[in-house]
Write a protein that holds these residues in place. Structure first.
Motif, short mmCIF file in Angstrom:
data_model
loop_
_atom_site.label_atom_id
_atom_site.label_comp_id
_atom_site.label_asym_id
_atom_site.label_seq_id
_atom_site.Cartn_x
_atom_site.Cartn_y
_atom_site.Cartn_z
N ARG A 190 0.83 -1.20 0.00
CA ARG A 190 0.00 0.00 0.00
C ARG A 190 0.87 1.26 0.00
NH1 ARG A 190 -1.45 3.77 3.07
NH2 ARG A 190 -0.41 2.97 4.92
N ARG A 191 1.88 1.27 0.87
CA ARG A 191 2.76 2.45 0.95
C ARG A 191 3.55 2.66 -0.34
NH1 ARG A 191 4.96 0.51 6.27
NH2 ARG A 191 6.45 -0.27 4.79
N GLN A 192 3.89 1.57 -1.01
CA GLN A 192 4.68 1.66 -2.24
C GLN A 192 3.82 1.77 -3.50
OE1 GLN A 192 8.06 1.93 -2.14
NE2 GLN A 192 7.79 1.92 0.08
N ASP A 193 2.51 1.73 -3.32
CA ASP A 193 1.58 1.70 -4.45
C ASP A 193 1.93 0.54 -5.39
OD1 ASP A 193 -0.62 2.55 -5.93
OD2 ASP A 193 0.60 3.85 -7.21
N ALA A 194 2.14 -0.61 -4.79
CA ALA A 194 2.57 -1.80 -5.53
C ALA A 194 1.42 -2.79 -5.69
CB ALA A 194 3.72 -2.48 -4.78
N THR A 195 1.55 -3.62 -6.71
CA THR A 195 0.58 -4.69 -6.97
C THR A 195 1.16 -6.01 -6.47
OG1 THR A 195 -0.22 -3.55 -8.93
CG2 THR A 195 -0.68 -5.91 -8.78
N LEU A 196 0.41 -6.71 -5.65
CA LEU A 196 0.83 -8.02 -5.15
C LEU A 196 0.51 -9.06 -6.22
CD1 LEU A 196 1.96 -9.75 -2.84
CD2 LEU A 196 -0.36 -9.85 -1.92
N LEU A 197 1.55 -9.61 -6.84
CA LEU A 197 1.37 -10.58 -7.93
C LEU A 197 1.14 -11.99 -7.43
CD1 LEU A 197 4.13 -9.53 -10.49
CD2 LEU A 197 1.70 -8.92 -10.48
N ALA A 198 1.83 -12.37 -6.35
CA ALA A 198 1.75 -13.75 -5.87
C ALA A 198 2.22 -13.82 -4.43
CB ALA A 198 2.61 -14.67 -6.73
N GLU A 199 1.77 -14.88 -3.76
CA GLU A 199 2.18 -15.15 -2.39
C GLU A 199 2.59 -16.61 -2.28
OE1 GLU A 199 -0.62 -12.63 0.46
OE2 GLU A 199 -1.77 -13.82 -1.00
N TYR A 200 3.71 -16.85 -1.65
CA TYR A 200 4.21 -18.20 -1.43
C TYR A 200 4.35 -18.41 0.07
CZ TYR A 200 5.44 -18.38 -6.39
OH TYR A 200 5.40 -18.38 -7.75
N THR A 201 3.98 -19.59 0.53
CA THR A 201 4.05 -19.90 1.96
C THR A 201 4.82 -21.20 2.15
OG1 THR A 201 1.92 -18.84 2.34
CG2 THR A 201 2.68 -20.36 4.03
N GLU A 202 5.64 -21.21 3.20
CA GLU A 202 6.41 -22.41 3.51
C GLU A 202 6.35 -22.67 5.01
OE1 GLU A 202 9.75 -24.28 1.09
OE2 GLU A 202 10.47 -22.37 1.85
N VAL A 203 6.19 -23.92 5.36
CA VAL A 203 6.25 -24.34 6.76
C VAL A 203 7.52 -25.17 6.88
CG1 VAL A 203 5.12 -25.61 8.61
CG2 VAL A 203 3.74 -24.39 6.92
N GLU A 204 8.53 -24.57 7.49
CA GLU A 204 9.83 -25.23 7.56
C GLU A 204 10.61 -24.67 8.74
OE1 GLU A 204 12.08 -27.89 7.16
OE2 GLU A 204 11.09 -27.79 5.24
N THR A 205 11.27 -25.52 9.44
CA THR A 205 12.09 -25.10 10.56
C THR A 205 13.25 -24.23 10.09
OG1 THR A 205 13.46 -25.83 12.40
CG2 THR A 205 13.44 -27.24 10.47
#
Length: 74
Positions: free
Chosen positions: A34-49
């Protein structure tokens, strides 16, 4: 305007199920975008120690950010 790709990581399945760690990370990325006026293209999530250095989702995230010429937000 820039493009952003997000990478979220939690250490345990319990953190993933509670959503607390992920929700906070996502909120921070949304605020950054929002502050950067950017577009979020994708989100990646990882569950890892944190003890492991191999992170398949992080590798995918970096490759996607490079291809899209997007800012990687962790």
């Amino acid at each position: 305007m820039s493009n952003v790709i997000a990478y979220y990581r939690v250490s345990t399945k319990k953190q993933q199920q509670s959503g607390l760690g992920l929700e906070g990370q996502r909120a921070a990325v949304i605020e950054y975008g929002r502050r950067q006026d950017a577009t979020l293209l994708a989100e990646y999530t990882e569950v890892e120690t944190g003890k492991r250095s191999d992170r398949p989702q992080l590798a995918k995230t970096i490759a996607h950010a490079n291809r899209a010429r997007a800012v990687l937000v962790v």
